[in-house]
Design a protein around this motif. Structure first.
Motif, PDB file in Angstrom:
ATOM      1  N   ASN A  54     -43.454 -12.955 118.300  1.00 48.52           N
ATOM      2  CA  ASN A  54     -43.842 -14.339 118.601  1.00 48.52           C
ATOM      3  C   ASN A  54     -44.407 -14.407 120.011  1.00 48.52           C
ATOM      4  OD1 ASN A  54     -42.690 -16.305 116.349  1.00 48.52           O
ATOM      5  ND2 ASN A  54     -41.160 -14.699 116.668  1.00 48.52           N
ATOM      6  N   ARG A  88     -46.495 -17.317 122.954  1.00 49.74           N
ATOM      7  CA  ARG A  88     -46.931 -18.672 123.294  1.00 49.74           C
ATOM      8  C   ARG A  88     -47.828 -18.594 124.524  1.00 49.74           C
ATOM      9  NH1 ARG A  88     -44.874 -22.228 127.081  1.00 49.74           N
ATOM     10  NH2 ARG A  88     -45.331 -24.451 126.765  1.00 49.74           N
ATOM     11  N   THR A 112     -49.477 -12.828 109.777  1.00 48.72           N
ATOM     12  CA  THR A 112     -49.501 -13.363 111.140  1.00 48.72           C
ATOM     13  C   THR A 112     -50.362 -14.612 111.138  1.00 48.72           C
ATOM     14  OG1 THR A 112     -49.234 -11.185 112.163  1.00 48.72           O
ATOM     15  CG2 THR A 112     -50.153 -12.928 113.536  1.00 48.72           C
ATOM     16  N   SER A 157     -51.603 -18.181 113.633  1.00 45.75           N
ATOM     17  CA  SER A 157     -51.677 -18.839 114.939  1.00 45.75           C
ATOM     18  C   SER A 157     -51.918 -20.328 114.724  1.00 45.75           C
ATOM     19  CB  SER A 157     -52.812 -18.257 115.787  1.00 45.75           C
ATOM     20  OG  SER A 157     -52.604 -16.888 116.045  1.00 45.75           O
ATOM     21  N   ASN A 195     -44.600 -12.342 110.680  1.00 52.18           N
ATOM     22  CA  ASN A 195     -43.423 -12.500 109.833  1.00 52.18           C
ATOM     23  C   ASN A 195     -43.483 -11.595 108.606  1.00 52.18           C
ATOM     24  OD1 ASN A 195     -42.732 -15.118 111.344  1.00 52.18           O
ATOM     25  ND2 ASN A 195     -44.720 -15.597 110.431  1.00 52.18           N
ATOM     26  N   SER A 202     -47.889  -7.193 118.459  1.00 53.19           N
ATOM     27  CA  SER A 202     -48.048  -8.005 119.675  1.00 53.19           C
ATOM     28  C   SER A 202     -49.222  -7.512 120.515  1.00 53.19           C
ATOM     29  CB  SER A 202     -46.760  -7.978 120.493  1.00 53.19           C
ATOM     30  OG  SER A 202     -45.702  -8.589 119.801  1.00 53.19           O
ATOM     31  N   ARG A 230     -49.652 -20.802 119.723  1.00 57.26           N
ATOM     32  CA  ARG A 230     -48.484 -20.032 119.269  1.00 57.26           C
ATOM     33  C   ARG A 230     -48.895 -19.092 118.139  1.00 57.26           C
ATOM     34  NH1 ARG A 230     -43.700 -22.472 121.168  1.00 57.26           N
ATOM     35  NH2 ARG A 230     -44.026 -24.578 122.005  1.00 57.26           N
ATOM     36  N   THR A 231     -48.431 -17.858 118.243  1.00 58.25           N
ATOM     37  CA  THR A 231     -48.706 -16.850 117.223  1.00 58.25           C
ATOM     38  C   THR A 231     -47.387 -16.227 116.776  1.00 58.25           C
ATOM     39  OG1 THR A 231     -50.864 -16.351 118.214  1.00 58.25           O
ATOM     40  CG2 THR A 231     -49.953 -14.724 116.690  1.00 58.25           C
ATOM     41  N   SER A 232     -47.209 -16.111 115.460  1.00 57.24           N
ATOM     42  CA  SER A 232     -45.980 -15.511 114.934  1.00 57.24           C
ATOM     43  C   SER A 232     -46.332 -14.515 113.835  1.00 57.24           C
ATOM     44  CB  SER A 232     -45.037 -16.585 114.379  1.00 57.24           C
ATOM     45  OG  SER A 232     -45.620 -17.267 113.289  1.00 57.24           O
ATOM     46  N   SER A 268     -38.903 -12.761 111.356  1.00 57.09           N
ATOM     47  CA  SER A 268     -40.032 -12.830 112.283  1.00 57.09           C
ATOM     48  C   SER A 268     -39.863 -11.709 113.304  1.00 57.09           C
ATOM     49  CB  SER A 268     -40.061 -14.195 112.981  1.00 57.09           C
ATOM     50  OG  SER A 268     -41.172 -14.291 113.850  1.00 57.09           O
TER      51      SER A 268
END
Length: 242
Positions: free
Chosen positions: A90, A92, A145, A147, A113, A208, A109-111, A87
């Motif tokens: 990230n 929040r 990605t 969310s 990876n 990001s 929350r978004t990640s 990842s």
């Protein structure tokens, strides 16, 4: 007298060879036997983005695993199959639930990876307490990605989820490292220290900054497109399992 001595020496030599053939070699003294036919590994990973990927992302963190199978009796040529998950971004954010006047807060929350599945030949150096290796790898990686929204009292229990971007691309590169023997026995354990480079020529991925801009402007995020290369530093364990 000389003939008697020659006959005695020949008898000793023949008996010594017979004894050596009848008794098995000690496993501890035969490093190639102790290397086994196959091994499994698990390692912690830290990625370092390179080139334009480094300009858009930061380091990533994750886990990886692999399986190795010997292809020749001396265990020099092997086949390695590799899997990893990292990842690289990230975030929040607290958002109010619509219609509650801000009394109910949610976590957004978004990640971002990357999953990589690669395989290729691995060459092992001299087997012993310290064994170097080099691997050529090819396969694919998936960049995505997503969310999700969850209540502040319902951590890790999202009730809404969206994939913001995803892309599957070819991956190729190689790895180098070394195994350092820790324990012996039927299933020897070795410390695995290595680094892997993977190249992706045309990948679509979110950063990001792109996620933040989409959130602030209430718009759909637009992925970056281009080459995405990174080095993965590995630290883990290698177990000779079969």
């Amino acid at each position: 007298m000389r003939l008697h001595h020659l006959m005695l020496a020949a008898a000793v030599l023949v008996s010594g060879r017979a004894a050596a053939q009848d008794s098995p070699r000690p496993r501890a003294n035969d490093e190639r036997v102790s290397s086994g036919l196959g091994a499994v590994g698990l390692h912690f990973q830290v990625t370092e983005p390179k080139g334009e990927f480094a300009a858009n992302t930061n380091n990533g963190f994750g886990l990886g695993g692999y399986v190795i199978r010997a292809l020749d009796p001396n265990k020099i040529l092997n086949l390695r199959a590799d899997f990893s998950f990292v990842s690289y971004a990230n975030s929040r954010r607290r958002i109010p639930l619509a219609g509650t006047g801000g009394l109910v807060q949610l976590d957004l929350r978004t990640s971002s990876n990357i999953v990589s599945v690669v395989a290729g030949p691995q060459l092992l150096g001299p087997t012993g307490a310290f064994t170097p290796y080099a691997t050529a790898l090819g396969g694919f990686s998936v960049f995505w990605t997503e969310s999700n929204v969850e209540g502040s009292q319902n951590v890790n229990s999202p009730f809404a989820r969206t994939t913001n971007a995803s892309d599957a691309v070819w991956a190729y590169g190689g790895a180098v490292g070394s195994y350092v023997r820790v324990t012996g026995g039927n299933f020897p354990v070795r410390l695995d220290l290595g680094a892997r480079f993977l190249r992706h020529d045309d990948a679509r991925y979110l950063t990001s900054d792109r996620v933040r801009q989409a959130f602030e402007n209430d718009a759909t995020p637009v992925p970056v497109r281009g080459r995405a290369d990174f080095i993965t530093n590995d630290l883990g364990a290698n177990i000779i399992a079969f």
